[in-house]
Design a protein around this motif. Sequence first.
Motif, mmCIF file in Angstrom:
data_model
loop_
_atom_site.group_PDB
_atom_site.id
_atom_site.type_symbol
_atom_site.label_atom_id
_atom_site.label_comp_id
_atom_site.label_asym_id
_atom_site.label_seq_id
_atom_site.Cartn_x
_atom_site.Cartn_y
_atom_site.Cartn_z
ATOM 1 N N ASN A 119 35.836 54.243 0.701
ATOM 2 C CA ASN A 119 35.397 54.123 2.087
ATOM 3 C C ASN A 119 36.434 53.377 2.923
ATOM 4 O OD1 ASN A 119 34.842 51.185 1.750
ATOM 5 N ND2 ASN A 119 33.258 51.955 0.346
ATOM 6 N N GLN A 120 36.149 53.249 4.203
ATOM 7 C CA GLN A 120 37.102 52.624 5.119
ATOM 8 C C GLN A 120 37.311 51.149 4.816
ATOM 9 O OE1 GLN A 120 39.096 53.862 7.181
ATOM 10 N NE2 GLN A 120 38.336 55.848 7.831
ATOM 11 N N THR A 121 36.298 50.482 4.299
ATOM 12 C CA THR A 121 36.463 49.077 3.937
ATOM 13 C C THR A 121 37.452 48.942 2.783
ATOM 14 O OG1 THR A 121 34.224 48.550 4.676
ATOM 15 C CG2 THR A 121 35.253 47.015 3.145
ATOM 16 N N ALA A 132 25.940 58.090 0.002
ATOM 17 C CA ALA A 132 25.180 57.284 0.961
ATOM 18 C C ALA A 132 25.874 55.944 1.210
ATOM 19 C CB ALA A 132 23.757 57.060 0.438
ATOM 20 N N PHE A 133 26.380 55.326 0.146
ATOM 21 C CA PHE A 133 27.058 54.042 0.324
ATOM 22 C C PHE A 133 28.381 54.223 1.061
ATOM 23 C CE2 PHE A 133 23.998 52.198 -2.475
ATOM 24 C CZ PHE A 133 24.011 50.857 -2.146
ATOM 25 N N GLN A 134 29.081 55.293 0.792
ATOM 26 C CA GLN A 134 30.322 55.537 1.514
ATOM 27 C C GLN A 134 30.037 55.763 2.998
ATOM 28 O OE1 GLN A 134 32.789 58.654 -0.046
ATOM 29 N NE2 GLN A 134 34.287 58.491 1.598
ATOM 30 N N ALA A 135 28.990 56.541 3.294
ATOM 31 C CA ALA A 135 28.630 56.803 4.690
ATOM 32 C C ALA A 135 28.214 55.523 5.393
ATOM 33 C CB ALA A 135 27.500 57.831 4.749
ATOM 34 N N ARG A 136 27.535 54.632 4.667
ATOM 35 C CA ARG A 136 27.109 53.353 5.265
ATOM 36 C C ARG A 136 28.318 52.559 5.729
ATOM 37 N NH1 ARG A 136 26.662 48.140 3.159
ATOM 38 N NH2 ARG A 136 24.982 46.854 4.000
ATOM 39 N N ARG A 162 29.699 52.256 9.826
ATOM 40 C CA ARG A 162 29.858 50.920 10.421
ATOM 41 C C ARG A 162 31.275 50.750 10.952
ATOM 42 N NH1 ARG A 162 27.529 45.316 8.649
ATOM 43 N NH2 ARG A 162 28.905 43.892 9.771
ATOM 44 N N PHE A 163 32.259 51.229 10.210
ATOM 45 C CA PHE A 163 33.655 51.160 10.651
ATOM 46 C C PHE A 163 33.825 51.878 11.985
ATOM 47 C CE2 PHE A 163 37.940 52.925 10.843
ATOM 48 C CZ PHE A 163 38.741 51.856 10.483
ATOM 49 N N LEU A 164 33.207 53.064 12.107
ATOM 50 C CA LEU A 164 33.307 53.831 13.352
ATOM 51 C C LEU A 164 32.562 53.137 14.496
ATOM 52 C CD1 LEU A 164 32.778 57.430 11.912
ATOM 53 C CD2 LEU A 164 34.917 56.433 12.722
ATOM 54 N N LEU A 165 31.417 52.559 14.165
ATOM 55 C CA LEU A 165 30.636 51.881 15.203
ATOM 56 C C LEU A 165 31.404 50.715 15.810
ATOM 57 C CD1 LEU A 165 27.900 51.633 16.673
ATOM 58 C CD2 LEU A 165 27.161 50.117 14.822
#
Length: 385
Positions: free
Chosen positions: A43-45, A176-180, A184-187
Amino acid sequence: PRTVIERRLGDLPDAVSLLWLWLTLRLLHRGDLLGDLVSGTDNQTARTARALDALAVRIRRDRSLAHLFATVDAGRLLPVLAERHPDFLAAFRTFLARYGHRETASPLLASQPTWADEPRVVLGLLRARAGTVPPPPADTRPAWQRARDDLLRHPLLRPAPARRAVLRWLAASRRAFQAREDSRFLLTRRLPLVRGCIRELGRRLWTAGVLARPEDVLHLTVDELARVRRWPPPAALAAQLRQRVRRRAAARAALAGTPLVDPSWFGPARPRRRRPPEVALVRGVPGSPGVATGRVRVVRDATEFDRLSRGEVLVTPYTNPAWTPLFDRAAAVVVDTGGAMSHAAIVAREYGIPAVMATVDGTARLPDGRPVRVDGTRGVVTSAR
């Protein structure tokens, strides 16, 4: 924001699969595997952490650069880098252009600076990460794969239909965890824009004599600011806004040090009597299994990131994705708030370090430098002496 919300709603079926996976693990008495099973998503994090690592490697490989980071305070590094290492400064600015919108506190508080607003926060992280070389992993296979293989050895999962169902739920849960994390990164990409608009409004109202300080704009609501339709604002409206700023500033000052959410809501009730030394220093709920010892390092906000040394126990009131780079230095994590599925617990499981959540007042009860033993399996912190 609409795109982010639509993305999260689109991932609801994957979230349902997470529920089925959790129920299955409870049925099989293997609930301890959930954290590892959903760890390690790209993910982005995680990409932010890898980008930081790449800069830290660059620092370690350059003696002059490493010396600067070791000897110059993070708050004074930028002009020195501009003079002596412009190439590295350019790479650092590229990093901020990609990840500088990350919050230092909460994505809900536009009053708080972002990484780009406070580059010394990121420079402090880099100094800490460049100071020591992380040890190589004991097992090259990701933790989630080891947990998956462990789970599939259960006798009830030997039939092919049961295995297929569990693997399908596992894949969806990981999505689901990756999308979470990604949503948030996009928000938070909107934070610099919102923060910039608020700061400019404050500057203009201060210039017009409506506010005593530009930052006083943070005491006004959006609806109140929208009432300013003529420039300069009419005297009556200006007086009304000043009065509300004074009243709210006094109220906020009276609440200084009070958390936005009472942390006791997330933690167990604690008796008032004094505990003997051999009993737990603080108790919470298990966040990430395992036991580790180390000296306490209380980190209250992003400006203190560089205080954490490798092998210390990170004690903090909260975390968010911007805190992730600290976890590969910490021996364990102790958090005032949160639970088993909060950010700190998830990331602690990713890094394989113990975590105790919802201690309520761990930051107040555990002083810097105290040797402690963190039991993330039982949710207990005891003295290491």
